[in-house]
Design a protein around this motif. Structure first.
Motif, PDB file in Angstrom:
ATOM      1  N   LEU A  86      -0.666  11.059  -8.592  1.00  0.00           N
ATOM      2  CA  LEU A  86      -0.798  10.211  -7.423  1.00  0.00           C
ATOM      3  C   LEU A  86      -1.016   8.764  -7.865  1.00  0.00           C
ATOM      4  N   GLU A  87      -0.218   7.851  -7.331  1.00  0.00           N
ATOM      5  CA  GLU A  87      -0.319   6.436  -7.688  1.00  0.00           C
ATOM      6  C   GLU A  87      -1.119   5.633  -6.670  1.00  0.00           C
ATOM      7  N   GLU A  88      -1.004   5.997  -5.397  1.00  0.00           N
ATOM      8  CA  GLU A  88      -1.685   5.240  -4.350  1.00  0.00           C
ATOM      9  C   GLU A  88      -2.199   6.198  -3.282  1.00  0.00           C
ATOM     10  N   LEU A  89      -3.435   5.987  -2.877  1.00  0.00           N
ATOM     11  CA  LEU A  89      -4.070   6.808  -1.852  1.00  0.00           C
ATOM     12  C   LEU A  89      -4.767   5.892  -0.863  1.00  0.00           C
ATOM     13  N   LYS A  90      -4.413   5.999   0.399  1.00  0.00           N
ATOM     14  CA  LYS A  90      -5.035   5.174   1.439  1.00  0.00           C
ATOM     15  C   LYS A  90      -5.903   6.065   2.322  1.00  0.00           C
ATOM     16  N   LEU A  91      -7.193   5.700   2.396  1.00  0.00           N
ATOM     17  CA  LEU A  91      -8.153   6.477   3.175  1.00  0.00           C
ATOM     18  C   LEU A  91      -8.920   5.611   4.169  1.00  0.00           C
ATOM     19  N   THR A  92      -8.340   4.530   4.605  1.00  0.00           N
ATOM     20  CA  THR A  92      -8.990   3.608   5.532  1.00  0.00           C
ATOM     21  C   THR A  92      -9.454   4.345   6.789  1.00  0.00           C
ATOM     22  N   SER A  93     -10.658   4.040   7.249  1.00  0.00           N
ATOM     23  CA  SER A  93     -11.208   4.571   8.514  1.00  0.00           C
ATOM     24  C   SER A  93     -11.178   6.091   8.574  1.00  0.00           C
TER      25      SER A  93
END
Length: 101
Positions: A86-93
């Motif tokens: 995994l290169e990018e993980l977005k977990l905003t909010s």
């Protein structure tokens, strides 16, 4: 694949992951923002991705869901596997507090 704003429960996650892990090549991006994903659904997603780590998307966005601290911990456990790239993980909010960091 952008499945944002679609309500995803365990059954839908199973169907989605089945389809995505049966592809010839891994999906580059999986975007599931605003899908109502909670800890139960996240655990199912991680379980299915762990079965075929080479098919894990390089970028995953799970913004604006409800995975919480325990979900964040489950993701961290998945990332320990050297076969997961995994290169990018977005977990905003995602209702992640200090314990989840």
């Amino acid at each position: 694949f952008d499945g944002s704003s679609n309500r995803i429960r365990t059954t839908e996650m199973n169907i989605l992951m089945f389809a995505l892990t049966r592809r010839r090549w891994p999906l580059r991006t999986l975007q599931l923002d605003h899908c109502g994903i909670d800890l139960e659904v996240l655990i199912e997603m991680i379980k299915l991705l762990n079965e075929k780590p080479k098919m894990t998307p390089r970028n995953i966005s799970l913004a604006f869901n409800d995975i919480g601290d325990k979900g964040c911990y489950c993701i961290a456990e998945m990332l320990i596997d050297p076969k997961i790239h995994l290169e990018e993980l977005k977990l905003t909010s995602n209702a992640i507090g200090k314990q989840g960091l």
